[in-house]
Design an enzyme around this catalytic site. Structure first.
Site, PDB file in Angstrom:
ATOM      1  N   LYS A   1       0.923  -1.371  -0.006  1.00 12.85           N
ATOM      2  CA  LYS A   1      -0.025  -0.062  -0.051  1.00 12.85           C
ATOM      3  C   LYS A   1       0.754   1.354   0.029  1.00 12.85           C
ATOM      4  O   LYS A   1       0.374   2.316  -0.406  1.00 12.85           O
ATOM      5  CB  LYS A   1      -0.936   0.060   1.159  1.00 12.85           C
TER       6      LYS A   1
ATOM      7  N   TYR B   1     -11.882 -15.008   2.946  1.00 12.71           N
ATOM      8  CA  TYR B   1     -10.648 -14.283   3.181  1.00 12.71           C
ATOM      9  C   TYR B   1     -10.267 -14.213   4.587  1.00 12.71           C
ATOM     10  O   TYR B   1     -11.006 -14.106   5.826  1.00 12.71           O
ATOM     11  CB  TYR B   1     -11.301 -12.792   2.756  1.00 12.71           C
TER      12      TYR B   1
ATOM     13  N   TYR C   1      -2.502 -12.622   3.012  1.00 12.80           N
ATOM     14  CA  TYR C   1      -2.403 -12.410   1.606  1.00 12.80           C
ATOM     15  C   TYR C   1      -1.060 -13.291   1.173  1.00 12.80           C
ATOM     16  O   TYR C   1      -1.252 -14.197   0.381  1.00 12.80           O
ATOM     17  CB  TYR C   1      -1.970 -10.939   1.371  1.00 12.80           C
TER      18      TYR C   1
HETATM   19  C1  LIG Z   1      -3.582  -5.401   0.498  1.00  8.55           C
HETATM   20  C2  LIG Z   1      -2.600  -6.456   0.230  1.00  8.55           C
HETATM   21  C3  LIG Z   1      -2.447  -7.040  -0.773  1.00  8.55           C
HETATM   22  C4  LIG Z   1      -3.282  -7.313  -1.977  1.00  8.55           C
HETATM   23  O1  LIG Z   1      -2.822  -6.298  -2.849  1.00  8.55           O
HETATM   24  P1  LIG Z   1      -4.175  -5.472  -3.602  1.00  8.55           P
HETATM   25  O2  LIG Z   1      -3.685  -4.565  -4.298  1.00  8.55           O
HETATM   26  O3  LIG Z   1      -5.262  -4.974  -2.686  1.00  8.55           O
HETATM   27  O4  LIG Z   1      -4.711  -6.575  -4.632  1.00  8.55           O
HETATM   28  C5  LIG Z   1      -1.366  -8.123  -0.853  1.00  8.55           C
HETATM   29  N1  LIG Z   1      -0.624  -8.430   0.018  1.00  8.55           N
HETATM   30  C6  LIG Z   1      -0.668  -7.324   1.442  1.00  8.55           C
HETATM   31  C7  LIG Z   1       0.057  -7.781   2.335  1.00  8.55           C
HETATM   32  C8  LIG Z   1      -1.928  -6.606   1.430  1.00  8.55           C
HETATM   33  O5  LIG Z   1      -1.889  -5.940   2.490  1.00  8.55           O
END
Ligand SMILES: *Cc1c(COP(=O)(O)O)cnc(C)c1O
Length: 336
Positions: A49, A263, A289
């Protein structure tokens, strides 16, 4: 691509490293694995992010905002980093949290949730899943407007065409590094959540005619719906950048078999992947993730999806603070 046309703040110094993963490569006996260390990006504890926020926060500042409002799950990395960016810029930050798992919010939880409080969040509002989160963010913005303040609303995951510029830039960074290292990439694998990472990478790779296949691993949602959503987001970004001919549909190839029960809910594959990366490479993944994405990557390797000798780059998008909110799951399952 001339990204300097767009306002941008800088939260990371230089490039994040691309590192080989020799121990894991040997253990799995498949293609040569490399990692793009976007877990080492700037702002509190880093992660993907940060790249999106460089463009989003610059836009907020240009529009005269004094408060950032965004949305995420109770352990959202995106909320933690938006708040950290706000702190750095002297802005306030308010969060709308969505309980994607019923009753999952606990104000005393560890991980990112603890960091929301440490970093000084101004307000947190928690909602059950299914309600109109955009409307809730707008209502917070309206309340601020009544007292003469100005909010800037950042969508979930920072995934709009402005946020996507962060990963368009990352694709160019990867290409520059590979050209310098004489590293020919055969595949890139990334995590697919709200889509800004996958879509931004697709725009940067395709817009530079890189010819490197990109594979996403879903952490929430079904293949076709995600592929179409990301393609739309990439097309909007490409249009803003003036890329002719659009972004080809084949840049959106997603595997959705690694989400498990939903999720953020643990899977055996995630637990194995988190342990393998920790014990073979000393790298921390996260349960929501990158752990599930790496589980997908490992499974694809075991199914001979990649050829021996190919070079595969795993984009590590961060998230390790969330590990601490999964202490019991991790400790009750580590082996040896
Ligand atoms: C938000 C996030 C993702 C996913 O990325 P997107 O751009 O939302 O698809 C992957 N890994 C981590 C650690 C995240 O915080």
């Amino acid at each position: 691509m001339h990204l300097a046309r767009f306002p941008r703040r800088q939260y990371t110094h230089g490039y994040t490293p691309i590192e080989p993963l020799p121990n894991l490569t040997k253990h799995l006996g498949g293609p040569n694995l490399f990692v793009k260390r976007d877990d080492l990006l700037g702002l509190a504890a880093g992660g993907n992010k940060t790249r999106k926020l460089e463009f989003l926060v610059a836009d907020a500042l240009e529009k005269g905002a004094d408060t950032l409002i965004t949305v995420g799950a109770p352990q959202s990395n995106h909320c933690r980093l938006t708040l950290a960016a706000a702190v750095k810029e002297g802005l306030k930050c308010q969060l709308v949290l969505e309980e994607r798992v019923p009753d999952s919010y606990d104000e005393n939880a560890s991980g990112n949730n603890m960091l929301f409080r440490l970093l000084g969040v101004e307000k947190i509002k928690v909602f059950k899943t299914g309600i109109d989160l955009q409307a809730e963010m707008q209502s917070l913005a309206d309340d601020l407007a009544k007292v003469g303040r100005k909010a800037y609303i950042i969508p979930g995951g920072g995934s709009n065409k402005i946020g996507c510029l962060g990963y368009t830039g990352c694709a160019e960074e990867i290409l520059a590094q590979c050209n310098q290292m004489q590293l020919k990439l055969d595949h890139i694998v990334c995590s697919s959540g709200s889509g800004g990472t996958h879509a931004g990478l697709a725009v940067g790779l395709s817009g530079n005619n890189a010819n490197i296949p990109l594979t996403g691993i879903s952490t929430r949602g079904a293949k076709i719906a995600l592929e179409e959503k990301y393609h739309g987001l990439a097309s909007e970004t490409a249009e803003m950048l003036g890329i002719r001919g659009g972004i080809p549909r084949e840049m959106f190839n997603i595997f959705d078999g690694y989400v498990g029960d939903g999720y953020s809910l643990p899977t055996d594959g995630m637990i194995e992947a988190v342990q393998l990366f920790a014990r073979h490479e000393g790298i921390l993944l996260d349960p929501v993730y990158t752990g599930k994405t790496a589980a997908g990557l490992i499974d694809l390797i075991r199914k001979n999806h990649f050829k021996q000798g190919e070079n595969v780059l795993f984009v590590h998008t961060g998230g390790s603070p969330a590990l601490f909110a999964y202490q019991e799951t991790i400790l009750s399952n580590v082996t040896g």
